[in-house]
Write an enzyme that holds these catalytic residues in place. Structure first.
Site, PDB file in Angstrom:
ATOM      1  N   HIS A 160     -10.491  -4.714  -3.279  1.00  0.00           N
ATOM      2  CA  HIS A 160      -9.176  -4.975  -2.688  1.00  0.00           C
ATOM      3  C   HIS A 160      -9.332  -5.273  -1.210  1.00  0.00           C
ATOM      4  O   HIS A 160     -10.236  -4.775  -0.549  1.00  0.00           O
ATOM      5  CB  HIS A 160      -8.226  -3.791  -2.892  1.00  0.00           C
ATOM      6  N   ASP A 199       0.848  -1.191   0.000  1.00  0.00           N
ATOM      7  CA  ASP A 199       0.000   0.000   0.000  1.00  0.00           C
ATOM      8  C   ASP A 199       0.891   1.252   0.000  1.00  0.00           C
ATOM      9  O   ASP A 199       1.903   1.308   0.693  1.00  0.00           O
ATOM     10  CB  ASP A 199      -0.911  -0.008   1.230  1.00  0.00           C
ATOM     11  N   ASN A 208     -12.847  -2.505   2.674  1.00  0.00           N
ATOM     12  CA  ASN A 208     -13.756  -1.370   2.828  1.00  0.00           C
ATOM     13  C   ASN A 208     -14.730  -1.406   1.653  1.00  0.00           C
ATOM     14  O   ASN A 208     -14.309  -1.444   0.503  1.00  0.00           O
ATOM     15  CB  ASN A 208     -12.965  -0.055   2.840  1.00  0.00           C
ATOM     16  N   GLY A 259     -15.036   3.885   3.967  1.00  0.00           N
ATOM     17  CA  GLY A 259     -13.638   4.258   3.728  1.00  0.00           C
ATOM     18  C   GLY A 259     -13.079   3.798   2.402  1.00  0.00           C
ATOM     19  O   GLY A 259     -11.882   3.943   2.161  1.00  0.00           O
ATOM     20  N   HIS A 308      -7.168  -5.221   2.381  1.00  0.00           N
ATOM     21  CA  HIS A 308      -5.990  -4.721   3.093  1.00  0.00           C
ATOM     22  C   HIS A 308      -5.505  -5.825   4.022  1.00  0.00           C
ATOM     23  O   HIS A 308      -6.243  -6.247   4.923  1.00  0.00           O
ATOM     24  CB  HIS A 308      -6.343  -3.503   3.955  1.00  0.00           C
TER      25      HIS A 308
HETATM   26  P1  DGP Z   1      -9.459   2.051   0.334  1.00  0.00           P
HETATM   27  O1  DGP Z   1      -9.473   3.377   1.038  1.00  0.00           O
HETATM   28  O2  DGP Z   1      -9.973   0.903   1.194  1.00  0.00           O
HETATM   29  O3  DGP Z   1     -10.170   2.146  -1.005  1.00  0.00           O
HETATM   30  O4  DGP Z   1      -7.952   1.715   0.067  1.00  0.00           O
HETATM   31  C1  DGP Z   1      -7.248   2.190  -1.019  1.00  0.00           C
HETATM   32  C2  DGP Z   1      -5.785   2.060  -0.701  1.00  0.00           C
HETATM   33  O5  DGP Z   1      -5.060   2.128  -1.899  1.00  0.00           O
HETATM   34  C3  DGP Z   1      -5.225   3.164   0.208  1.00  0.00           C
HETATM   35  O6  DGP Z   1      -4.768   2.573   1.422  1.00  0.00           O
HETATM   36  C4  DGP Z   1      -4.063   3.754  -0.571  1.00  0.00           C
HETATM   37  C5  DGP Z   1      -3.835   2.758  -1.663  1.00  0.00           C
HETATM   38  N1  DGP Z   1      -3.441   3.317  -2.934  1.00  0.00           N
HETATM   39  C6  DGP Z   1      -4.084   4.273  -3.644  1.00  0.00           C
HETATM   40  N2  DGP Z   1      -3.443   4.516  -4.810  1.00  0.00           N
HETATM   41  C7  DGP Z   1      -2.380   3.677  -4.822  1.00  0.00           C
HETATM   42  C8  DGP Z   1      -1.343   3.454  -5.781  1.00  0.00           C
HETATM   43  O7  DGP Z   1      -1.261   4.062  -6.846  1.00  0.00           O
HETATM   44  N3  DGP Z   1      -0.404   2.517  -5.441  1.00  0.00           N
HETATM   45  C9  DGP Z   1      -0.461   1.801  -4.269  1.00  0.00           C
HETATM   46  N4  DGP Z   1       0.500   0.916  -4.045  1.00  0.00           N
HETATM   47  N5  DGP Z   1      -1.442   1.984  -3.373  1.00  0.00           N
HETATM   48  C10 DGP Z   1      -2.381   2.912  -3.646  1.00  0.00           C
END
Ligand code: DGP
Length: 112
Positions: free
Chosen positions: A98, A30, A85, A91, A100
């Site tokens: 996805h 992340d 989420n 959130g 976490h």
């Molecule tokens: P959510 O808020 O549950 O939709 O989680 C989205 C997650 O994705 C957040 O923790 C940050 C991560 N994220 C967003 N854009 C990118 C990206 O371009 N690369 C990576 N590795 N993570 C990302």
């Protein structure tokens, strides 16, 4: 989906630190970690979120959970949290399913 960040990561169009991948899913670090280990596990196929999953996705959803346990083991995480989420109010900010996978610190419960 052409404008989906996670579809772009899945296609290799956007770089990510990939820890695991197979024919169905990919796991990467992340960008904004909330724990010492914070991995996102996504299916290659675009599904908006868990609420949009169908009966035919049952095997895929099971594979994601098994991959999470496998990755946690590889990272030496005995205890971990797996969170999806679903929807803005919960959130969700990226609308490609996805999970976490987080570990390496203590987590509170209830999460609040
Ligand atoms: P959510 O808020 O549950 O939709 O989680 C989205 C997650 O994705 C957040 O923790 C940050 C991560 N994220 C967003 N854009 C990118 C990206 O371009 N690369 C990576 N590795 N993570 C990302």
């Amino acid at each position: 989906m052409s404008d989906c960040i996670f579809c772009k990561i899945a296609k290799g169009e956007i770089q990510a630190q990939i820890l695991y991948q197979d024919e169905d899913l990919i796991a990467f670090k992340d960008l904004n970690p909330q724990a010492p280990s914070h991995i996102l596990i996504i299916p290659f196929r675009h599904i908006e979120n868990l609420a949009a999953a169908q009966e035919q996705d049952a095997l895929l959803l099971g594979k994601i959970q098994l991959a999470a346990a496998k990755i946690a083991k590889e990272l030496g995480l005995k205890d971990f949290r797996l969170v999806a989420n679903n929807g803005k109010g919960a959130g969700q900010s990226v609308f490609h399913l996805h999970y976490h996978l987080m570990g390496g610190r203590r987590f509170l419960w209830p999460a609040g």
